[in-house]
Design a protein around this motif. Sequence first.
Motif, PDB file in Angstrom:
ATOM      1  N   GLY A 266       0.808  -1.207   0.000  1.00  0.00           N
ATOM      2  CA  GLY A 266       0.000   0.000   0.000  1.00  0.00           C
ATOM      3  C   GLY A 266       0.843   1.258   0.000  1.00  0.00           C
ATOM      4  N   ALA A 267       1.979   1.234   0.732  1.00  0.00           N
ATOM      5  CA  ALA A 267       2.836   2.418   0.779  1.00  0.00           C
ATOM      6  C   ALA A 267       3.398   2.746  -0.601  1.00  0.00           C
ATOM      7  CB  ALA A 267       3.969   2.188   1.777  1.00  0.00           C
ATOM      8  N   THR A 268       3.890   1.744  -1.303  1.00  0.00           N
ATOM      9  CA  THR A 268       4.451   2.002  -2.633  1.00  0.00           C
ATOM     10  C   THR A 268       3.369   2.450  -3.608  1.00  0.00           C
ATOM     11  OG1 THR A 268       6.269   0.423  -2.335  1.00  0.00           O
ATOM     12  CG2 THR A 268       5.643   0.955  -4.593  1.00  0.00           C
ATOM     13  N   ARG A 269       2.189   1.858  -3.535  1.00  0.00           N
ATOM     14  CA  ARG A 269       1.124   2.287  -4.449  1.00  0.00           C
ATOM     15  C   ARG A 269       0.744   3.739  -4.200  1.00  0.00           C
ATOM     16  NH1 ARG A 269      -1.404  -2.351  -2.650  1.00  0.00           N
ATOM     17  NH2 ARG A 269      -3.326  -1.205  -2.174  1.00  0.00           N
ATOM     18  N   GLY A 270       0.746   4.157  -2.931  1.00  0.00           N
ATOM     19  CA  GLY A 270       0.490   5.562  -2.626  1.00  0.00           C
ATOM     20  C   GLY A 270       1.589   6.470  -3.149  1.00  0.00           C
ATOM     21  N   GLN A 271       2.826   6.035  -3.051  1.00  0.00           N
ATOM     22  CA  GLN A 271       3.951   6.820  -3.584  1.00  0.00           C
ATOM     23  C   GLN A 271       3.847   6.953  -5.099  1.00  0.00           C
ATOM     24  OE1 GLN A 271       6.912   4.270  -1.923  1.00  0.00           O
ATOM     25  NE2 GLN A 271       7.034   5.362   0.026  1.00  0.00           N
ATOM     26  N   ILE A 272       3.427   5.885  -5.760  1.00  0.00           N
ATOM     27  CA  ILE A 272       3.254   5.933  -7.214  1.00  0.00           C
ATOM     28  C   ILE A 272       2.153   6.928  -7.584  1.00  0.00           C
ATOM     29  CG2 ILE A 272       2.475   4.599  -9.217  1.00  0.00           C
ATOM     30  CD1 ILE A 272       3.837   2.159  -7.893  1.00  0.00           C
ATOM     31  N   ASP A 273       1.035   6.874  -6.869  1.00  0.00           N
ATOM     32  CA  ASP A 273      -0.079   7.789  -7.165  1.00  0.00           C
ATOM     33  C   ASP A 273       0.351   9.241  -7.024  1.00  0.00           C
ATOM     34  OD1 ASP A 273      -1.714   5.626  -7.641  1.00  0.00           O
ATOM     35  OD2 ASP A 273      -2.670   5.676  -5.664  1.00  0.00           O
ATOM     36  N   LEU A 274       1.081   9.557  -5.972  1.00  0.00           N
ATOM     37  CA  LEU A 274       1.537  10.941  -5.779  1.00  0.00           C
ATOM     38  C   LEU A 274       2.527  11.331  -6.867  1.00  0.00           C
ATOM     39  CD1 LEU A 274       1.619  13.521  -4.108  1.00  0.00           C
ATOM     40  CD2 LEU A 274       3.412  12.479  -2.699  1.00  0.00           C
ATOM     41  N   HIS A 275       3.452  10.445  -7.189  1.00  0.00           N
ATOM     42  CA  HIS A 275       4.453  10.758  -8.206  1.00  0.00           C
ATOM     43  C   HIS A 275       3.796  10.971  -9.563  1.00  0.00           C
ATOM     44  CE1 HIS A 275       8.714  10.922  -9.279  1.00  0.00           C
ATOM     45  NE2 HIS A 275       8.394  10.318 -10.410  1.00  0.00           N
ATOM     46  N   ALA A 276       2.754  10.190  -9.858  1.00  0.00           N
ATOM     47  CA  ALA A 276       2.084  10.286 -11.154  1.00  0.00           C
ATOM     48  C   ALA A 276       1.382  11.621 -11.357  1.00  0.00           C
ATOM     49  CB  ALA A 276       1.076   9.148 -11.297  1.00  0.00           C
ATOM     50  N   SER A 277       1.111  12.341 -10.285  1.00  0.00           N
ATOM     51  CA  SER A 277       0.423  13.623 -10.424  1.00  0.00           C
ATOM     52  C   SER A 277       1.320  14.710 -10.999  1.00  0.00           C
ATOM     53  CB  SER A 277      -0.116  14.074  -9.058  1.00  0.00           C
ATOM     54  OG  SER A 277       0.945  14.340  -8.145  1.00  0.00           O
ATOM     55  N   ASN A 278       2.639  14.476 -10.981  1.00  0.00           N
ATOM     56  CA  ASN A 278       3.565  15.508 -11.455  1.00  0.00           C
ATOM     57  C   ASN A 278       4.656  14.994 -12.386  1.00  0.00           C
ATOM     58  OD1 ASN A 278       2.692  17.945  -9.850  1.00  0.00           O
ATOM     59  ND2 ASN A 278       3.090  16.538  -8.160  1.00  0.00           N
ATOM     60  N   HIS A 279       4.680  13.679 -12.633  1.00  0.00           N
ATOM     61  CA  HIS A 279       5.768  13.109 -13.418  1.00  0.00           C
ATOM     62  C   HIS A 279       5.220  12.033 -14.354  1.00  0.00           C
ATOM     63  CE1 HIS A 279       7.533  14.517  -9.570  1.00  0.00           C
ATOM     64  NE2 HIS A 279       8.517  14.925 -10.328  1.00  0.00           N
ATOM     65  N   PRO A 280       5.941  11.740 -15.432  1.00  0.00           N
ATOM     66  CA  PRO A 280       5.495  10.692 -16.362  1.00  0.00           C
ATOM     67  C   PRO A 280       5.651   9.303 -15.744  1.00  0.00           C
ATOM     68  CG  PRO A 280       7.628  11.559 -17.034  1.00  0.00           C
ATOM     69  CD  PRO A 280       7.161  12.436 -15.915  1.00  0.00           C
ATOM     70  N   VAL A 281       4.613   8.482 -15.882  1.00  0.00           N
ATOM     71  CA  VAL A 281       4.659   7.121 -15.352  1.00  0.00           C
ATOM     72  C   VAL A 281       4.155   6.149 -16.417  1.00  0.00           C
ATOM     73  CG1 VAL A 281       4.318   7.909 -12.969  1.00  0.00           C
ATOM     74  CG2 VAL A 281       2.348   7.187 -14.330  1.00  0.00           C
ATOM     75  N   LEU A 282       4.649   4.926 -16.353  1.00  0.00           N
ATOM     76  CA  LEU A 282       4.225   3.863 -17.263  1.00  0.00           C
ATOM     77  C   LEU A 282       3.778   2.678 -16.433  1.00  0.00           C
ATOM     78  CD1 LEU A 282       4.067   2.540 -20.130  1.00  0.00           C
ATOM     79  CD2 LEU A 282       6.420   1.738 -19.711  1.00  0.00           C
ATOM     80  N   ARG A 283       2.505   2.294 -16.569  1.00  0.00           N
ATOM     81  CA  ARG A 283       2.020   1.103 -15.877  1.00  0.00           C
ATOM     82  C   ARG A 283       2.352  -0.127 -16.718  1.00  0.00           C
ATOM     83  NH1 ARG A 283      -2.076  -2.576 -15.396  1.00  0.00           N
ATOM     84  NH2 ARG A 283      -3.157  -1.840 -17.284  1.00  0.00           N
ATOM     85  N   ILE A 284       3.055  -1.055 -16.126  1.00  0.00           N
ATOM     86  CA  ILE A 284       3.435  -2.282 -16.811  1.00  0.00           C
ATOM     87  C   ILE A 284       2.297  -3.283 -16.672  1.00  0.00           C
ATOM     88  CG2 ILE A 284       5.041  -4.226 -16.786  1.00  0.00           C
ATOM     89  CD1 ILE A 284       7.195  -2.259 -15.841  1.00  0.00           C
TER      90      ILE A 284
END
Length: 422
Positions: A266-284
């Motif tokens: 859950g902690a990492t998924r929350g970190q991903i969600d926050l990061h995705a609000s300001n940076h490019p992300v790719l869901r594998i």
Amino acid sequence: MLLGVIADDFTGASDIANTLSKGIPNQGGLRTAQFMGIPDTPAPTDVEAGVVALKSRSIPAAEAVEQSLTALDWLRAQGCRQIVFKYCSTFDSTPDGNIGPVGEALAHALDAKGVIACPAFPTMGRTIHQGHLFVHDRLLNQSGMEKHPLTPMTDPDLRRWLGRQCQDPVGLVAASLVRQGRDVVRQAFAGAAQRGETLVIADAATDEDLLVLAQAAADAPLLTGGSGIALGLPANFIARGEADGAGVAFDGVAGPEAILAGSCSGATRGQIDLHASNHPVLRIDVDAVMTGRLQAEEVVRFLFDNSGQAPLAYSSSPPEVVAAMQDQYGREAVSDRLDTLFADVAVAMRRKGVRRLIVAGGETSSAVAQALELGALAIGPEIDPGVPILTDMDNTIALALKSGNFGAPDFFAKALQRMERP
């Protein structure tokens, strides 16, 4: 080398290396290096604490024992007088797991009885009371760890859990004894040894408890536990004049960056969600990976095309999604295929000149670190509790290997910044 550590995964190795490098405030720590796997050459002569990172947490017990004993042989050849077997502060294991077998095998090799077993890490909310492991205010089996895809923890009673894995009796040194100080604790462990108890769970709810345990074990050949058990160990060597408490300078590493996340916590998924609000992300897409529709080249292209914007590629998913993929393709098959993908991506990014790399998840970090073949890594500043910056000896790349549950919500962006500027 004064102290040797055998860690059962790569993020845990970074965690305890960080603890040994920091030591106690105003006293200093040990000059610490982390080794990705068992080295085939001697350690640098100025290393006071060496951490051997294995990828053994989820493998069969016999294999884990063999690897750990080989690591022990190498550490003893470097002159180590004390050994720590490091496992996760949430005791990631199963009734057929290898924490007990490895702990007993190391103890037998070192002719040790009454060996501390303490995964407590109070800074991260992991405490032990009457042998039961808590995560903050929840028993371990009510904390979410009961849904772990590889090592579901369904029982918080560590004596009972270890009892399923061990051949020898498992003991307990309760909080009422720990609070009486190191001499009482030392006597309690001596009594456990006389009763034939090889591994002994030790209660700990505060850093002060961990310091008492470390003082009581100053002359012990072996300790086992989470990184917290190492908190007071550098002070023992410093007090005897065997180490000076000097740290290692970190000047920062600038250059292209990438973030890889395979943890489903859950902690990492929350970190991903926050990061995705300001940076490019790719869901594998795990299904695309398993069917061959997604290859490492596509992930590398995304990360390279977004260099300079803190790009992140992740396979992290909620537990029900992970369970569905495991049911369809098999748990080990999914894990192996994703580990291979992330390792291939990391190697390709390294060839393209990446200099700052963050990896989230213990299994993912292990796969990436082994694939990069960086040799000994120096321990730099701490980013968040339990997660230091690691650099190769030539300072050409900086890494952060993050256990799934570790790190503040803004960990990814913060880590990249601190890698560049101490």
